[in-house]
Write a protein that holds these residues in place. Structure first.
Motif, PDB file in Angstrom:
ATOM      1  N   GLU A 150       2.175   7.670   2.211  1.00  0.00           N
ATOM      2  CA  GLU A 150       1.403   7.777   0.971  1.00  0.00           C
ATOM      3  C   GLU A 150       0.399   6.641   0.834  1.00  0.00           C
ATOM      4  O   GLU A 150      -0.560   6.739   0.076  1.00  0.00           O
ATOM      5  CB  GLU A 150       2.347   7.774  -0.234  1.00  0.00           C
ATOM      6  CG  GLU A 150       3.185   6.497  -0.349  1.00  0.00           C
ATOM      7  CD  GLU A 150       4.127   6.531  -1.536  1.00  0.00           C
ATOM      8  OE1 GLU A 150       3.650   6.789  -2.655  1.00  0.00           O
ATOM      9  OE2 GLU A 150       5.336   6.308  -1.323  1.00  0.00           O
ATOM     10  N   PHE A 151       0.605   5.548   1.568  1.00  0.00           N
ATOM     11  CA  PHE A 151      -0.295   4.402   1.485  1.00  0.00           C
ATOM     12  C   PHE A 151      -1.433   4.471   2.498  1.00  0.00           C
ATOM     13  O   PHE A 151      -2.296   3.605   2.522  1.00  0.00           O
ATOM     14  CB  PHE A 151       0.496   3.098   1.693  1.00  0.00           C
ATOM     15  CG  PHE A 151       1.624   2.923   0.719  1.00  0.00           C
ATOM     16  CD1 PHE A 151       1.372   2.621  -0.612  1.00  0.00           C
ATOM     17  CD2 PHE A 151       2.940   3.080   1.135  1.00  0.00           C
ATOM     18  CE1 PHE A 151       2.412   2.467  -1.515  1.00  0.00           C
ATOM     19  CE2 PHE A 151       3.989   2.929   0.238  1.00  0.00           C
ATOM     20  CZ  PHE A 151       3.728   2.622  -1.092  1.00  0.00           C
ATOM     21  N   SER A 152      -1.429   5.503   3.344  1.00  0.00           N
ATOM     22  CA  SER A 152      -2.461   5.604   4.379  1.00  0.00           C
ATOM     23  C   SER A 152      -3.327   6.842   4.220  1.00  0.00           C
ATOM     24  O   SER A 152      -4.096   7.178   5.122  1.00  0.00           O
ATOM     25  CB  SER A 152      -1.813   5.604   5.769  1.00  0.00           C
ATOM     26  OG  SER A 152      -1.013   6.769   5.955  1.00  0.00           O
ATOM     27  N   THR A 153      -3.235   7.525   3.092  1.00  0.00           N
ATOM     28  CA  THR A 153      -4.094   8.688   2.868  1.00  0.00           C
ATOM     29  C   THR A 153      -5.541   8.224   2.708  1.00  0.00           C
ATOM     30  O   THR A 153      -5.796   7.086   2.283  1.00  0.00           O
ATOM     31  CB  THR A 153      -3.669   9.447   1.602  1.00  0.00           C
ATOM     32  OG1 THR A 153      -3.899   8.606   0.460  1.00  0.00           O
ATOM     33  CG2 THR A 153      -2.210   9.850   1.667  1.00  0.00           C
ATOM     34  N   PRO A 154      -6.525   9.052   3.032  1.00  0.00           N
ATOM     35  CA  PRO A 154      -7.929   8.667   2.852  1.00  0.00           C
ATOM     36  C   PRO A 154      -8.237   8.220   1.421  1.00  0.00           C
ATOM     37  O   PRO A 154      -8.975   7.255   1.205  1.00  0.00           O
ATOM     38  CB  PRO A 154      -8.691   9.938   3.235  1.00  0.00           C
ATOM     39  CG  PRO A 154      -7.791  10.626   4.216  1.00  0.00           C
ATOM     40  CD  PRO A 154      -6.402  10.359   3.721  1.00  0.00           C
ATOM     41  N   THR A 155      -7.666   8.905   0.434  1.00  0.00           N
ATOM     42  CA  THR A 155      -7.915   8.537  -0.960  1.00  0.00           C
ATOM     43  C   THR A 155      -7.392   7.140  -1.258  1.00  0.00           C
ATOM     44  O   THR A 155      -8.080   6.308  -1.863  1.00  0.00           O
ATOM     45  CB  THR A 155      -7.245   9.548  -1.912  1.00  0.00           C
ATOM     46  OG1 THR A 155      -7.801  10.837  -1.686  1.00  0.00           O
ATOM     47  CG2 THR A 155      -7.471   9.156  -3.367  1.00  0.00           C
ATOM     48  N   ARG A 156      -6.163   6.853  -0.816  1.00  0.00           N
ATOM     49  CA  ARG A 156      -5.564   5.546  -1.072  1.00  0.00           C
ATOM     50  C   ARG A 156      -6.337   4.437  -0.363  1.00  0.00           C
ATOM     51  O   ARG A 156      -6.588   3.367  -0.932  1.00  0.00           O
ATOM     52  CB  ARG A 156      -4.109   5.554  -0.598  1.00  0.00           C
ATOM     53  CG  ARG A 156      -3.309   4.296  -0.910  1.00  0.00           C
ATOM     54  CD  ARG A 156      -3.059   4.181  -2.387  1.00  0.00           C
ATOM     55  NE  ARG A 156      -3.990   3.262  -3.040  1.00  0.00           N
ATOM     56  CZ  ARG A 156      -4.196   3.234  -4.338  1.00  0.00           C
ATOM     57  NH1 ARG A 156      -3.587   4.094  -5.134  1.00  0.00           N
ATOM     58  NH2 ARG A 156      -5.048   2.390  -4.860  1.00  0.00           N
ATOM     59  N   LEU A 157      -6.731   4.687   0.871  1.00  0.00           N
ATOM     60  CA  LEU A 157      -7.462   3.674   1.627  1.00  0.00           C
ATOM     61  C   LEU A 157      -8.838   3.419   1.023  1.00  0.00           C
ATOM     62  O   LEU A 157      -9.321   2.279   1.012  1.00  0.00           O
ATOM     63  CB  LEU A 157      -7.591   4.103   3.089  1.00  0.00           C
ATOM     64  CG  LEU A 157      -6.281   4.125   3.886  1.00  0.00           C
ATOM     65  CD1 LEU A 157      -6.521   4.713   5.269  1.00  0.00           C
ATOM     66  CD2 LEU A 157      -5.690   2.718   4.000  1.00  0.00           C
ATOM     67  N   LEU A 158      -9.488   4.453   0.502  1.00  0.00           N
ATOM     68  CA  LEU A 158     -10.801   4.280  -0.124  1.00  0.00           C
ATOM     69  C   LEU A 158     -10.674   3.445  -1.398  1.00  0.00           C
ATOM     70  O   LEU A 158     -11.453   2.510  -1.611  1.00  0.00           O
ATOM     71  CB  LEU A 158     -11.415   5.640  -0.439  1.00  0.00           C
ATOM     72  CG  LEU A 158     -12.813   5.603  -1.074  1.00  0.00           C
ATOM     73  CD1 LEU A 158     -13.825   5.014  -0.111  1.00  0.00           C
ATOM     74  CD2 LEU A 158     -13.245   6.997  -1.511  1.00  0.00           C
ATOM     75  N   ILE A 159      -9.698   3.768  -2.223  1.00  0.00           N
ATOM     76  CA  ILE A 159      -9.493   2.999  -3.452  1.00  0.00           C
ATOM     77  C   ILE A 159      -9.123   1.553  -3.129  1.00  0.00           C
ATOM     78  O   ILE A 159      -9.639   0.605  -3.745  1.00  0.00           O
ATOM     79  CB  ILE A 159      -8.405   3.664  -4.324  1.00  0.00           C
ATOM     80  CG1 ILE A 159      -8.905   5.005  -4.865  1.00  0.00           C
ATOM     81  CG2 ILE A 159      -7.999   2.748  -5.473  1.00  0.00           C
ATOM     82  CD1 ILE A 159      -7.851   5.793  -5.628  1.00  0.00           C
ATOM     83  N   ASP A 160      -8.255   1.358  -2.144  1.00  0.00           N
ATOM     84  CA  ASP A 160      -7.852   0.000  -1.771  1.00  0.00           C
ATOM     85  C   ASP A 160      -9.043  -0.824  -1.287  1.00  0.00           C
ATOM     86  O   ASP A 160      -9.161  -2.010  -1.613  1.00  0.00           O
ATOM     87  CB  ASP A 160      -6.787   0.050  -0.678  1.00  0.00           C
ATOM     88  CG  ASP A 160      -5.432   0.505  -1.204  1.00  0.00           C
ATOM     89  OD1 ASP A 160      -5.265   0.567  -2.442  1.00  0.00           O
ATOM     90  OD2 ASP A 160      -4.549   0.811  -0.378  1.00  0.00           O
ATOM     91  N   HIS A 161      -9.917  -0.199  -0.504  1.00  0.00           N
ATOM     92  CA  HIS A 161     -11.102  -0.907  -0.005  1.00  0.00           C
ATOM     93  C   HIS A 161     -12.018  -1.282  -1.168  1.00  0.00           C
ATOM     94  O   HIS A 161     -12.486  -2.426  -1.273  1.00  0.00           O
ATOM     95  CB  HIS A 161     -11.834  -0.023   1.011  1.00  0.00           C
ATOM     96  CG  HIS A 161     -12.931  -0.727   1.737  1.00  0.00           C
ATOM     97  ND1 HIS A 161     -13.709  -0.096   2.699  1.00  0.00           N
ATOM     98  CD2 HIS A 161     -13.425  -1.992   1.647  1.00  0.00           C
ATOM     99  CE1 HIS A 161     -14.593  -0.947   3.163  1.00  0.00           C
ATOM    100  NE2 HIS A 161     -14.456  -2.102   2.542  1.00  0.00           N
ATOM    101  N   ALA A 162     -12.272  -0.339  -2.061  1.00  0.00           N
ATOM    102  CA  ALA A 162     -13.125  -0.616  -3.215  1.00  0.00           C
ATOM    103  C   ALA A 162     -12.513  -1.697  -4.103  1.00  0.00           C
ATOM    104  O   ALA A 162     -13.216  -2.611  -4.569  1.00  0.00           O
ATOM    105  CB  ALA A 162     -13.360   0.657  -4.015  1.00  0.00           C
ATOM    106  N   ASP A 163     -11.205  -1.632  -4.327  1.00  0.00           N
ATOM    107  CA  ASP A 163     -10.527  -2.655  -5.127  1.00  0.00           C
ATOM    108  C   ASP A 163     -10.673  -4.034  -4.484  1.00  0.00           C
ATOM    109  O   ASP A 163     -10.874  -5.045  -5.174  1.00  0.00           O
ATOM    110  CB  ASP A 163      -9.040  -2.318  -5.258  1.00  0.00           C
ATOM    111  CG  ASP A 163      -8.769  -1.255  -6.306  1.00  0.00           C
ATOM    112  OD1 ASP A 163      -9.670  -0.967  -7.121  1.00  0.00           O
ATOM    113  OD2 ASP A 163      -7.644  -0.711  -6.321  1.00  0.00           O
ATOM    114  N   HIS A 164     -10.549  -4.078  -3.177  1.00  0.00           N
ATOM    115  CA  HIS A 164     -10.652  -5.353  -2.452  1.00  0.00           C
ATOM    116  C   HIS A 164     -12.026  -5.992  -2.661  1.00  0.00           C
ATOM    117  O   HIS A 164     -12.127  -7.197  -2.911  1.00  0.00           O
ATOM    118  CB  HIS A 164     -10.402  -5.105  -0.963  1.00  0.00           C
ATOM    119  CG  HIS A 164     -10.501  -6.318  -0.114  1.00  0.00           C
ATOM    120  ND1 HIS A 164      -9.555  -7.319  -0.121  1.00  0.00           N
ATOM    121  CD2 HIS A 164     -11.464  -6.721   0.773  1.00  0.00           C
ATOM    122  CE1 HIS A 164      -9.914  -8.276   0.725  1.00  0.00           C
ATOM    123  NE2 HIS A 164     -11.060  -7.934   1.282  1.00  0.00           N
TER     124      HIS A 164
END
Length: 208
Positions: free
Chosen positions: A104-118
């Motif tokens: 669940e932590f490696s889905t495209p949606t999660r990775l996109l949000i994590d990158h933007a948050d970073h």
């Protein structure tokens, strides 16, 4: 990196800084996830690099430190790195993430949000009203509802389905699932968007 590193297509306004940021995660059986992010120098007027429009907005201490002569000779690479600080940088703008075992932590949606948050948490602290790093807790304004799943992006000359965050006032983000184990994400400050072509290709450089 087990898979090709992706970056922006070559364009006059962007210069690959040849400085990668990497993040990795390990599990019981070894490496489980690896991300490589590319940093770029932004040239607003690439035809005339001496044009002041290319300069970054620096605070007085930083400008003074760059202008003062070094107390002793420095190697060429250190001089070049210091000079880059005079110009705007797109930090960790394009990220390629490889994941061995999906979760669940490696889905495209999660990775996109994590990158933007970073990027928001590290590059827009003042705009977000955050204090010094580690003092104020960052509360992300981004959720799965802020992600547009009907976007399209060009990678290696081919249009493909993409995810997009185009609601944040400070950054624009886009991502795509390149294969079952590889996701591309990119996050760009809004004030730089007018100078960039949002298109991607395999990175060709000394390090990629």
């Amino acid at each position: 990196m087990p898979v090709p590193i992706i970056g922006f297509v070559p364009q006059p306004t962007l210069e690959d800084a040849e400085m990668e940021n990497t993040m990795s995660q390990h599990g019981m059986t070894g490496l489980s996830q690896l991300s490589v992010s590319i940093n770029y120098t932004l040239w607003r007027n690439p035809g005339d690099r001496s044009d002041p429009v290319n300069l970054a907005e620096l605070d007085e201490p930083t400008r003074r430190a760059l202008d003062e002569p070094a107390p002793q000779p420095r190697p060429a690479w250190l001089i070049e790195m210091a000079e880059r600080r005079r110009y705007p940088m797109l930090w960790e703008a394009v990220r390629t993430t490889w994941t061995r075992d999906a979760s669940e932590f490696s889905t495209p949606t999660r990775l996109l949000i994590d990158h933007a948050d970073h990027i928001l948490m590290n590059q827009f602290r003042e705009e977000l009203g955050l204090g010094d790093m580690g003092i104020d807790r960052f509360i992300s304004p981004l959720t799965e509802k802020t992600v547009n799943r009907d976007a399209v992006v060009t990678v290696e000359g081919v249009e493909m389905p993409a995810l997009e965050i185009d609601t944040d006032p400070f950054v624009y983000a886009i991502g795509a699932e390149l294969s079952s184990d590889t996701v591309l994400t990119a996050v760009v400050p809004r004030d730089a968007l007018q100078h960039i072509r949002i298109e991607f290709a395999r990175r060709h450089s000394a390090t990629g």
